[in-house]
Design a protein around this motif. Structure first.
Motif, short mmCIF file in Angstrom:
data_model
loop_
_atom_site.label_atom_id
_atom_site.label_comp_id
_atom_site.label_asym_id
_atom_site.label_seq_id
_atom_site.Cartn_x
_atom_site.Cartn_y
_atom_site.Cartn_z
N LEU A 75 0.85 -1.19 0.00
CA LEU A 75 0.00 0.00 0.00
C LEU A 75 0.88 1.24 0.00
CD1 LEU A 75 -1.30 -2.12 2.46
CD2 LEU A 75 -3.26 -0.82 1.64
N THR A 76 0.53 2.20 -0.86
CA THR A 76 1.31 3.43 -0.99
C THR A 76 0.41 4.63 -0.73
OG1 THR A 76 2.69 2.39 -2.69
CG2 THR A 76 2.80 4.78 -2.51
N VAL A 77 0.82 5.49 0.19
CA VAL A 77 0.10 6.74 0.46
C VAL A 77 0.67 7.82 -0.45
CG1 VAL A 77 -0.45 8.50 2.17
CG2 VAL A 77 -0.36 6.10 2.84
N LEU A 78 -0.21 8.47 -1.21
CA LEU A 78 0.19 9.48 -2.19
C LEU A 78 -0.41 10.83 -1.83
CD1 LEU A 78 -0.58 7.29 -5.32
CD2 LEU A 78 1.69 7.76 -4.43
N GLU A 79 0.40 11.87 -1.89
CA GLU A 79 -0.12 13.23 -1.71
C GLU A 79 -0.60 13.76 -3.06
OE1 GLU A 79 1.31 17.71 -0.28
OE2 GLU A 79 2.78 16.11 -0.59
N VAL A 80 -1.78 14.37 -3.05
CA VAL A 80 -2.35 14.94 -4.27
C VAL A 80 -2.33 16.46 -4.16
CG1 VAL A 80 -4.35 15.03 -5.79
CG2 VAL A 80 -3.85 12.93 -4.52
N ILE A 91 0.94 14.25 -8.20
CA ILE A 91 0.82 13.19 -7.21
C ILE A 91 2.22 12.78 -6.77
CG2 ILE A 91 0.08 10.81 -6.80
CD1 ILE A 91 -2.20 11.25 -8.69
N THR A 92 2.45 12.83 -5.45
CA THR A 92 3.77 12.54 -4.89
C THR A 92 3.67 11.43 -3.85
OG1 THR A 92 4.41 14.86 -5.16
CG2 THR A 92 5.77 13.52 -3.71
N PRO A 93 4.46 10.37 -3.96
CA PRO A 93 4.42 9.31 -2.94
C PRO A 93 4.99 9.80 -1.62
CG PRO A 93 6.18 8.90 -4.53
CD PRO A 93 5.40 10.06 -5.05
N LEU A 94 4.29 9.48 -0.52
CA LEU A 94 4.74 9.87 0.81
C LEU A 94 5.30 8.69 1.60
CD1 LEU A 94 1.83 12.23 1.95
CD2 LEU A 94 4.04 12.86 0.96
N GLY A 95 4.61 7.56 1.56
CA GLY A 95 5.05 6.41 2.35
C GLY A 95 4.41 5.13 1.87
N GLN A 96 4.94 4.01 2.37
CA GLN A 96 4.42 2.70 1.98
C GLN A 96 4.32 1.78 3.19
OE1 GLN A 96 7.34 1.84 -1.27
NE2 GLN A 96 5.54 1.70 -2.59
N ALA A 97 3.43 0.80 3.08
CA ALA A 97 3.26 -0.21 4.12
C ALA A 97 2.96 -1.54 3.45
CB ALA A 97 2.13 0.17 5.07
N VAL A 98 3.23 -2.63 4.15
CA VAL A 98 2.93 -3.96 3.61
C VAL A 98 2.09 -4.73 4.62
CG1 VAL A 98 5.05 -4.06 2.23
CG2 VAL A 98 5.06 -4.97 4.55
N VAL A 99 1.28 -5.66 4.10
CA VAL A 99 0.42 -6.49 4.94
C VAL A 99 0.64 -7.95 4.56
CG1 VAL A 99 -1.96 -7.06 5.57
CG2 VAL A 99 -1.31 -4.68 5.17
N ASP A 100 1.01 -8.76 5.54
CA ASP A 100 1.23 -10.19 5.35
C ASP A 100 -0.12 -10.90 5.23
OD1 ASP A 100 2.19 -12.75 5.29
OD2 ASP A 100 2.95 -12.76 7.35
N LEU A 101 -0.29 -11.73 4.19
CA LEU A 101 -1.55 -12.44 3.96
C LEU A 101 -1.56 -13.85 4.52
CD1 LEU A 101 -2.30 -11.36 0.26
CD2 LEU A 101 -3.05 -10.28 2.39
N LEU A 102 -0.49 -14.25 5.19
CA LEU A 102 -0.41 -15.61 5.71
C LEU A 102 -1.56 -15.99 6.64
CD1 LEU A 102 1.22 -18.24 5.82
CD2 LEU A 102 2.56 -17.25 7.70
N LEU A 118 3.68 2.68 8.63
CA LEU A 118 3.93 3.40 7.38
C LEU A 118 5.37 3.88 7.37
CD1 LEU A 118 2.35 4.38 4.87
CD2 LEU A 118 1.91 6.51 6.10
N TYR A 119 6.08 3.65 6.27
CA TYR A 119 7.48 4.05 6.14
C TYR A 119 7.60 5.09 5.03
CZ TYR A 119 8.35 -0.11 8.93
OH TYR A 119 8.34 -1.05 9.93
N ALA A 120 8.31 6.17 5.33
CA ALA A 120 8.45 7.27 4.37
C ALA A 120 9.31 6.84 3.19
CB ALA A 120 9.07 8.49 5.06
N VAL A 121 8.99 7.39 2.01
CA VAL A 121 9.81 7.12 0.83
C VAL A 121 11.16 7.80 1.01
CG1 VAL A 121 7.77 6.94 -0.64
CG2 VAL A 121 8.95 9.12 -0.44
N SER A 122 12.15 7.29 0.30
CA SER A 122 13.53 7.74 0.51
C SER A 122 13.72 9.23 0.25
CB SER A 122 14.47 6.94 -0.40
OG SER A 122 14.38 5.57 -0.12
#
Length: 280
Positions: A75-80, A91-102, A118-122
């Motif tokens: 999942l990517t959070v984008l600023e509009v 549109i600028t990416p701000l951060g990303q997160a992942v979800v384990d489906l196990l 949520l982790y900020a983009v580099s």
């Protein structure tokens, strides 16, 4: 056929009284599943998205059991930034997160809810980096019916394999060339063809440099905008003594093995994968 749905809620903070407008992009297995509606950040620092999306699970399709076990939801959070006079919408990416489906494959639940950090983009400015790194995504994942029963899950095989590094690589492996280092393992499967397990995007390390310990294990997603989101929670490579298999090594070769990681170059992965052999 089953589908997986994700609902997101993003805690976030405004910057210098600016009304921040964001959306969430959901991806799985290299495909974009959809974008949420745009939502402004509320005064309490949260943004809520009334949004769901899905993908199809199929035992013989691109999203099979093996894929669901190995790959998380991205999942990517984008600023509009709204368009202005002569400037288009940005549109600028701000951060990303992942979800384990196990959890969906353990035969005990049709849905689960997690708070994914949520982790900020580099390339984020420092103030955005601080605020984004304090937030997260509240995500609910569900299926219409169990993908596996508890009996099927217990009768199958679920392995965890971590690839740390390959040492003493050929001199032709140089950091200044465009190379994608990969390792492939063949996993035996009873009565079937061997299952290939591919570790991609290895990072070439220069001579004489050891990896720090402990270091986190990574999801096998490849390069993403927020590299820290690849870290698997509570899963680390801690080092320590290993039981080595000598094979056909001679005495001198056995002594050389202990220092080959620093005398010559190495390729590092630190990837954890879960090959899954389903029940018969």
């Amino acid at each position: 056929k089953d589908t997986t749905k994700a609902y997101t809620q993003v805690p976030h903070k405004t910057l210098k009284s600016k009304v921040l407008v964001t959306l969430v992009r959901v991806e799985y297995n290299g495909a974009v599943l959809g974008d949420s509606p745009k939502a402004g950040v509320l005064p309490d620092g949260t943004a809520e998205y009334d949004f769901s999306t899905s993908f199809e699970y199929s035992p013989d399709g691109p999203n099979s059991l093996d894929v669901l076990v190995q790959k998380p939801l991205l999942l990517t959070v984008l600023e509009v930034v709204p368009k202005e006079k002569k400037k288009p919408e940005r549109i600028t990416p701000l951060g990303q997160a992942v979800v384990d489906l196990l959890p969906l494959l353990q035969g005990t639940t049709l849905n689960f809810t997690v708070f994914a950090p949520l982790y900020a983009v580099s390339a984020s400015p420092s103030e955005i980096f601080i605020f984004v790194s304090q937030g997260g995504l509240e995500v609910t994942v569900s299926t219409k019916e169990l993908l596996l029963s508890a009996t099927q899950f217990s009768s199958g095989n679920l392995l965890s394999i971590t690839l740390e590094a390959v040492y003493s690589v050929p001199d032709a492996f140089t950091a200044d060339t465009q190379q994608n280092c990969m390792v492939c393992l063949q996993i035996p499967a009873a009565g079937e063809k061997e299952f290939p397990l591919l570790f991609k995007n290895g990072i070439l390390k220069a001579d004489g440099k050891n990896e720090p310990l402990p270091r986190p294990k990574h999801w096998p997603l490849g390069p993403i905008l927020a590299p820290d989101a690849l870290n698997i929670p509570n899963s680390f490579i801690v080092g320590g003594p290993y039981e080595d298999e000598d094979g056909e090594l001679t005495k001198s070769e056995r002594a050389q093995r202990g220092s080959c990681g620093t005398r010559k170059g190495a390729v590092s992965w630190m990837l954890l994968q879960w090959p899954c052999e389903g029940p018969e």
